[in-house]
Design a protein around this motif. Sequence first.
Motif, mmCIF file in Angstrom:
data_model
loop_
_atom_site.group_PDB
_atom_site.id
_atom_site.type_symbol
_atom_site.label_atom_id
_atom_site.label_comp_id
_atom_site.label_asym_id
_atom_site.label_seq_id
_atom_site.Cartn_x
_atom_site.Cartn_y
_atom_site.Cartn_z
ATOM 1 N N ARG A 112 0.865 -1.189 0.000
ATOM 2 C CA ARG A 112 0.000 0.000 0.000
ATOM 3 C C ARG A 112 0.898 1.234 0.000
ATOM 4 O O ARG A 112 2.018 1.185 0.499
ATOM 5 C CB ARG A 112 -0.885 0.018 1.238
ATOM 6 C CG ARG A 112 -1.841 -1.140 1.296
ATOM 7 C CD ARG A 112 -2.656 -1.089 2.598
ATOM 8 N NE ARG A 112 -3.330 -2.339 2.838
ATOM 9 C CZ ARG A 112 -4.502 -2.664 2.327
ATOM 10 N NH1 ARG A 112 -5.133 -1.837 1.549
ATOM 11 N NH2 ARG A 112 -5.057 -3.835 2.585
ATOM 12 N N PHE A 113 0.379 2.303 -0.545
ATOM 13 C CA PHE A 113 1.120 3.569 -0.498
ATOM 14 C C PHE A 113 0.172 4.690 -0.097
ATOM 15 O O PHE A 113 -1.008 4.684 -0.445
ATOM 16 C CB PHE A 113 1.831 3.877 -1.821
ATOM 17 C CG PHE A 113 0.961 3.822 -3.045
ATOM 18 C CD1 PHE A 113 0.326 4.954 -3.518
ATOM 19 C CD2 PHE A 113 0.795 2.627 -3.744
ATOM 20 C CE1 PHE A 113 -0.469 4.902 -4.652
ATOM 21 C CE2 PHE A 113 0.011 2.561 -4.881
ATOM 22 C CZ PHE A 113 -0.629 3.705 -5.339
ATOM 23 N N ASP A 114 0.693 5.603 0.686
ATOM 24 C CA ASP A 114 -0.068 6.760 1.151
ATOM 25 C C ASP A 114 0.950 7.865 1.409
ATOM 26 O O ASP A 114 1.502 7.972 2.500
ATOM 27 C CB ASP A 114 -0.853 6.423 2.411
ATOM 28 C CG ASP A 114 -1.808 7.540 2.822
ATOM 29 O OD1 ASP A 114 -1.888 8.555 2.088
ATOM 30 O OD2 ASP A 114 -2.470 7.395 3.859
ATOM 31 N N MET A 115 1.221 8.652 0.369
ATOM 32 C CA MET A 115 2.239 9.689 0.453
ATOM 33 C C MET A 115 1.585 11.066 0.433
ATOM 34 O O MET A 115 0.732 11.327 -0.415
ATOM 35 C CB MET A 115 3.199 9.590 -0.737
ATOM 36 C CG MET A 115 4.023 8.322 -0.777
ATOM 37 S SD MET A 115 5.140 8.316 -2.184
ATOM 38 C CE MET A 115 4.491 6.906 -3.081
ATOM 39 N N ASP A 116 1.988 11.907 1.362
ATOM 40 C CA ASP A 116 1.536 13.294 1.276
ATOM 41 C C ASP A 116 2.367 13.977 0.190
ATOM 42 O O ASP A 116 3.252 13.355 -0.421
ATOM 43 C CB ASP A 116 1.633 13.991 2.636
ATOM 44 C CG ASP A 116 3.056 14.117 3.175
ATOM 45 O OD1 ASP A 116 4.037 14.042 2.384
ATOM 46 O OD2 ASP A 116 3.206 14.307 4.386
ATOM 47 N N VAL B 201 -4.662 3.491 -7.812
ATOM 48 C CA VAL B 201 -4.702 4.748 -7.068
ATOM 49 C C VAL B 201 -6.127 4.973 -6.581
ATOM 50 O O VAL B 201 -7.076 4.945 -7.359
ATOM 51 C CB VAL B 201 -4.207 5.922 -7.939
ATOM 52 C CG1 VAL B 201 -4.288 7.227 -7.165
ATOM 53 C CG2 VAL B 201 -2.773 5.665 -8.405
ATOM 54 N N LEU B 202 -6.265 5.183 -5.279
ATOM 55 C CA LEU B 202 -7.575 5.339 -4.659
ATOM 56 C C LEU B 202 -7.864 6.781 -4.264
ATOM 57 O O LEU B 202 -8.979 7.102 -3.869
ATOM 58 C CB LEU B 202 -7.673 4.425 -3.439
ATOM 59 C CG LEU B 202 -7.411 2.934 -3.722
ATOM 60 C CD1 LEU B 202 -7.379 2.142 -2.423
ATOM 61 C CD2 LEU B 202 -8.446 2.393 -4.678
ATOM 62 N N GLY B 203 -6.872 7.646 -4.358
ATOM 63 C CA GLY B 203 -7.091 9.038 -4.013
ATOM 64 C C GLY B 203 -5.823 9.832 -4.172
ATOM 65 O O GLY B 203 -4.767 9.261 -4.433
ATOM 66 N N PRO B 204 -5.944 11.112 -4.091
ATOM 67 C CA PRO B 204 -7.065 11.942 -3.674
ATOM 68 C C PRO B 204 -8.078 12.156 -4.798
ATOM 69 O O PRO B 204 -7.851 11.726 -5.939
ATOM 70 C CB PRO B 204 -6.387 13.264 -3.300
ATOM 71 C CG PRO B 204 -5.239 13.335 -4.252
ATOM 72 C CD PRO B 204 -4.754 11.905 -4.387
ATOM 73 N N SER C 278 -8.725 14.762 -6.488
ATOM 74 C CA SER C 278 -8.200 15.518 -7.635
ATOM 75 C C SER C 278 -7.491 14.598 -8.621
ATOM 76 O O SER C 278 -7.544 14.824 -9.836
ATOM 77 C CB SER C 278 -7.250 16.622 -7.169
ATOM 78 O OG SER C 278 -6.165 16.081 -6.444
ATOM 79 N N TYR C 279 -6.843 13.537 -8.123
ATOM 80 C CA TYR C 279 -6.185 12.563 -9.000
ATOM 81 C C TYR C 279 -7.227 11.781 -9.799
ATOM 82 O O TYR C 279 -7.034 11.476 -10.964
ATOM 83 C CB TYR C 279 -5.315 11.603 -8.181
ATOM 84 C CG TYR C 279 -4.581 10.604 -9.038
ATOM 85 C CD1 TYR C 279 -3.291 10.861 -9.469
ATOM 86 C CD2 TYR C 279 -5.179 9.412 -9.441
ATOM 87 C CE1 TYR C 279 -2.615 9.956 -10.279
ATOM 88 C CE2 TYR C 279 -4.517 8.509 -10.246
ATOM 89 C CZ TYR C 279 -3.228 8.783 -10.665
ATOM 90 O OH TYR C 279 -2.570 7.900 -11.479
ATOM 91 N N ILE D 273 -0.760 11.152 -2.867
ATOM 92 C CA ILE D 273 -1.331 10.020 -3.604
ATOM 93 C C ILE D 273 -1.458 8.835 -2.647
ATOM 94 O O ILE D 273 -0.625 8.658 -1.746
ATOM 95 C CB ILE D 273 -0.462 9.658 -4.829
ATOM 96 C CG1 ILE D 273 -1.199 8.731 -5.789
ATOM 97 C CG2 ILE D 273 0.883 9.088 -4.414
ATOM 98 C CD1 ILE D 273 -0.526 8.592 -7.143
ATOM 99 N N ASN D 274 -2.513 8.043 -2.807
ATOM 100 C CA ASN D 274 -2.644 6.840 -1.996
ATOM 101 C C ASN D 274 -3.316 5.747 -2.809
ATOM 102 O O ASN D 274 -4.047 6.025 -3.760
ATOM 103 C CB ASN D 274 -3.407 7.116 -0.694
ATOM 104 C CG ASN D 274 -4.841 7.517 -0.933
ATOM 105 O OD1 ASN D 274 -5.677 6.671 -1.249
ATOM 106 N ND2 ASN D 274 -5.141 8.796 -0.802
#
Length: 136
Positions: free
Chosen positions: A46-50, A93-96, A98-99, A114-115
């Motif tokens: 999983r990835f969740d980067m600000d 990609v599940l978010g944000p 805007s993506y 991106i997450n």
Amino acid sequence: MSPSRIRFALCCFAVSMTLSPLCAAHDVIPPDWCVQDQHEPKIVARFDMDGKELKGFLAKCGIVEKDKWRGATKGAIEYCKLAAPKDNAVPFVLGPDSYLSDHHHTVYELDDGINGACAVCVPRTQRGSKAATSGR
């Protein structure tokens, strides 16, 4: 979100990918990814980067794009390659928002972050045999 709900969402997403010309045009995930009988997606990372983390990751990978959405997409692809190098993992990609927007090329900014998840396509029997040997 529970693992079974994520698996279900990935399966639905994989099927919708085959029907979506927009996704096929972007070449993020091949349109025929994981549609074989007796195969299913399996999350391997999983990835969740600000925004700051995403920019740092892109810089380390040498990814520079005028189009911020394309840059973030290349970053997600690269992240999944690093997370599961032998498994050909693909990013979901599940978010944000805007993506995911219909206007993502104009509204998405790297500061949005991106997450999502990296997934591989595995035979259903393979998952069962691993669970059986691990005692689960």
